[in-house]
Design a protein around this motif. Structure first.
Motif, PDB file in Angstrom:
ATOM      1  N   GLY A 109      -6.495   3.392  48.171  1.00 30.02           N
ATOM      2  CA  GLY A 109      -5.327   3.517  48.278  1.00 30.02           C
ATOM      3  C   GLY A 109      -5.094   1.881  48.745  1.00 30.02           C
ATOM      4  O   GLY A 109      -5.276   1.006  49.277  1.00 30.02           O
ATOM      5  N   SER A 110      -3.433   1.925  49.289  1.00 30.19           N
ATOM      6  CA  SER A 110      -3.228   0.834  49.644  1.00 30.19           C
ATOM      7  C   SER A 110      -2.424   0.704  50.866  1.00 30.19           C
ATOM      8  O   SER A 110      -1.282   2.366  51.185  1.00 30.19           O
ATOM      9  CB  SER A 110      -2.672  -0.181  48.818  1.00 30.19           C
ATOM     10  OG  SER A 110      -3.146  -0.745  47.634  1.00 30.19           O
ATOM     11  N   LEU A 111      -1.625   0.308  52.184  1.00 30.86           N
ATOM     12  CA  LEU A 111      -0.811   0.111  53.213  1.00 30.86           C
ATOM     13  C   LEU A 111      -0.257  -1.456  52.833  1.00 30.86           C
ATOM     14  O   LEU A 111      -1.058  -2.212  52.925  1.00 30.86           O
ATOM     15  CB  LEU A 111      -1.542   0.518  54.396  1.00 30.86           C
ATOM     16  CG  LEU A 111      -1.414   2.263  54.448  1.00 30.86           C
ATOM     17  CD1 LEU A 111      -2.119   2.246  55.464  1.00 30.86           C
ATOM     18  CD2 LEU A 111      -0.221   2.791  54.175  1.00 30.86           C
ATOM     19  N   ARG A 112       0.742  -1.599  53.709  1.00 28.38           N
ATOM     20  CA  ARG A 112       1.341  -2.493  53.689  1.00 28.38           C
ATOM     21  C   ARG A 112       2.215  -2.534  55.242  1.00 28.38           C
ATOM     22  O   ARG A 112       2.974  -1.990  55.907  1.00 28.38           O
ATOM     23  CB  ARG A 112       2.659  -3.680  53.137  1.00 28.38           C
ATOM     24  CG  ARG A 112       3.379  -4.822  52.753  1.00 28.38           C
ATOM     25  CD  ARG A 112       4.084  -5.305  52.531  1.00 28.38           C
ATOM     26  NE  ARG A 112       5.426  -4.511  52.185  1.00 28.38           N
ATOM     27  CZ  ARG A 112       6.508  -5.318  52.277  1.00 28.38           C
ATOM     28  NH1 ARG A 112       6.849  -6.515  51.352  1.00 28.38           N
ATOM     29  NH2 ARG A 112       7.736  -5.145  53.033  1.00 28.38           N
ATOM     30  N   LEU A 113       2.043  -3.720  56.078  1.00 30.45           N
ATOM     31  CA  LEU A 113       1.806  -4.034  57.953  1.00 30.45           C
ATOM     32  C   LEU A 113       3.041  -4.718  57.753  1.00 30.45           C
ATOM     33  O   LEU A 113       3.108  -5.720  56.453  1.00 30.45           O
ATOM     34  CB  LEU A 113       0.542  -3.998  58.146  1.00 30.45           C
ATOM     35  CG  LEU A 113      -0.242  -3.108  58.315  1.00 30.45           C
ATOM     36  CD1 LEU A 113      -1.607  -3.574  59.364  1.00 30.45           C
ATOM     37  CD2 LEU A 113      -0.093  -1.605  58.361  1.00 30.45           C
ATOM     38  N   SER A 114       4.073  -4.769  58.587  1.00 35.12           N
ATOM     39  CA  SER A 114       5.029  -5.926  58.034  1.00 35.12           C
ATOM     40  C   SER A 114       5.167  -5.741  60.024  1.00 35.12           C
ATOM     41  O   SER A 114       4.857  -4.745  61.106  1.00 35.12           O
ATOM     42  CB  SER A 114       5.999  -4.866  58.288  1.00 35.12           C
ATOM     43  OG  SER A 114       6.282  -4.474  56.816  1.00 35.12           O
ATOM     44  N   CYS A 115       5.448  -7.328  60.208  1.00 34.09           N
ATOM     45  CA  CYS A 115       5.295  -6.912  61.766  1.00 34.09           C
ATOM     46  C   CYS A 115       6.708  -8.467  62.309  1.00 34.09           C
ATOM     47  O   CYS A 115       7.084  -9.779  61.610  1.00 34.09           O
ATOM     48  CB  CYS A 115       4.804  -8.140  62.331  1.00 34.09           C
ATOM     49  SG  CYS A 115       4.338  -8.815  64.444  1.00 34.09           S
ATOM     50  N   ALA A 116       7.758  -7.766  62.541  1.00 33.97           N
ATOM     51  CA  ALA A 116       8.824  -8.705  63.045  1.00 33.97           C
ATOM     52  C   ALA A 116       9.127  -9.262  64.524  1.00 33.97           C
ATOM     53  O   ALA A 116       8.393  -8.494  65.356  1.00 33.97           O
ATOM     54  CB  ALA A 116      10.397  -7.987  62.586  1.00 33.97           C
ATOM     55  N   ALA A 117       9.046 -10.611  64.166  1.00 24.54           N
ATOM     56  CA  ALA A 117       9.058 -11.340  65.579  1.00 24.54           C
ATOM     57  C   ALA A 117      10.413 -12.072  66.313  1.00 24.54           C
ATOM     58  O   ALA A 117      11.817 -12.546  65.233  1.00 24.54           O
ATOM     59  CB  ALA A 117       8.213 -12.904  65.445  1.00 24.54           C
TER      60      ALA A 117
END
Length: 116
Positions: free
Chosen positions: A16-24
Motif C-alpha cells: 500500500g501507500s501513505l503520504r506524510l506531511s511536515c509543515a514548518a
C-alpha cells in the motif's frame, strides 16, 4: 526557532501507500534542507530522504524507487510519498529541518505500521 508538525502516518497493508506531511513554521528562511528520518524498535534512527532548498534530493538505498520526497515552498511543507510499502518500513517517522550540520529541528514523529 523552527516548529515542525507531521501528519499522515497510520496502518497500511504491505504494497500500500501513505503520504506524510511536515509543515514548518517560524524561522523557515533559515532552513537549508528538510528530510525524513525513521526509527524502528531496537534500531538507530536512519535518514530516509532529504531535499535541499534548491530541490536536490537524496534517498536511502532501501527506499529508492518507492519513496518520493517533495516540497511546497508556498506552504512551507515537505511531503514523503511512500509506495509499495513493506513491513520493514514500519517505524516512527520524524521530520527534520537542518539549519546546518550541528543545528537541527525535529518533529514529534508519526507512526507508520505496515502489516504483512
Amino acid at each position: 526557532q523552527v516548529q515542525l508538525v507531521e501528519s499522515g502516518g497510520g496502518l497500511v497493508q504491505a504494497g500500500g501507500s501513505l503520504r506524510l506531511s511536515c509543515a514548518a513554521s517560524g524561522s523557515v528562511s533559515s532552513i537549508n534542507r528538510m528530510g525524513w528520518y525513521r526509527q524502528a524498535p531496537g534500531k538507530q534512527r536512519e535518514q530516509v530522504a532529504s531535499i535541499t532548498v534548491v530541490g536536490n534530493t537524496n534517498y536511502a538505498d532501501s527506499v529508492k524507487g518507492r519513496f518520493t520526497i517533495s516540497r511546497d515552498n508556498a506552504k512551507n511543507t515537505v511531503y514523503l510519498q511512500m509506495n509499495s510499502l513493506k513491513p520493514e518500513d514500519t517505524a516512527v517517522y520524524y521530520c527534520n529541518a537542518r539549519i546546518d550540520i550541528n543545528w537541527n529541528y525535529w518533529g514529534q514523529g508519526t507512526q507508520v505500521t505496515v502489516s504483512s
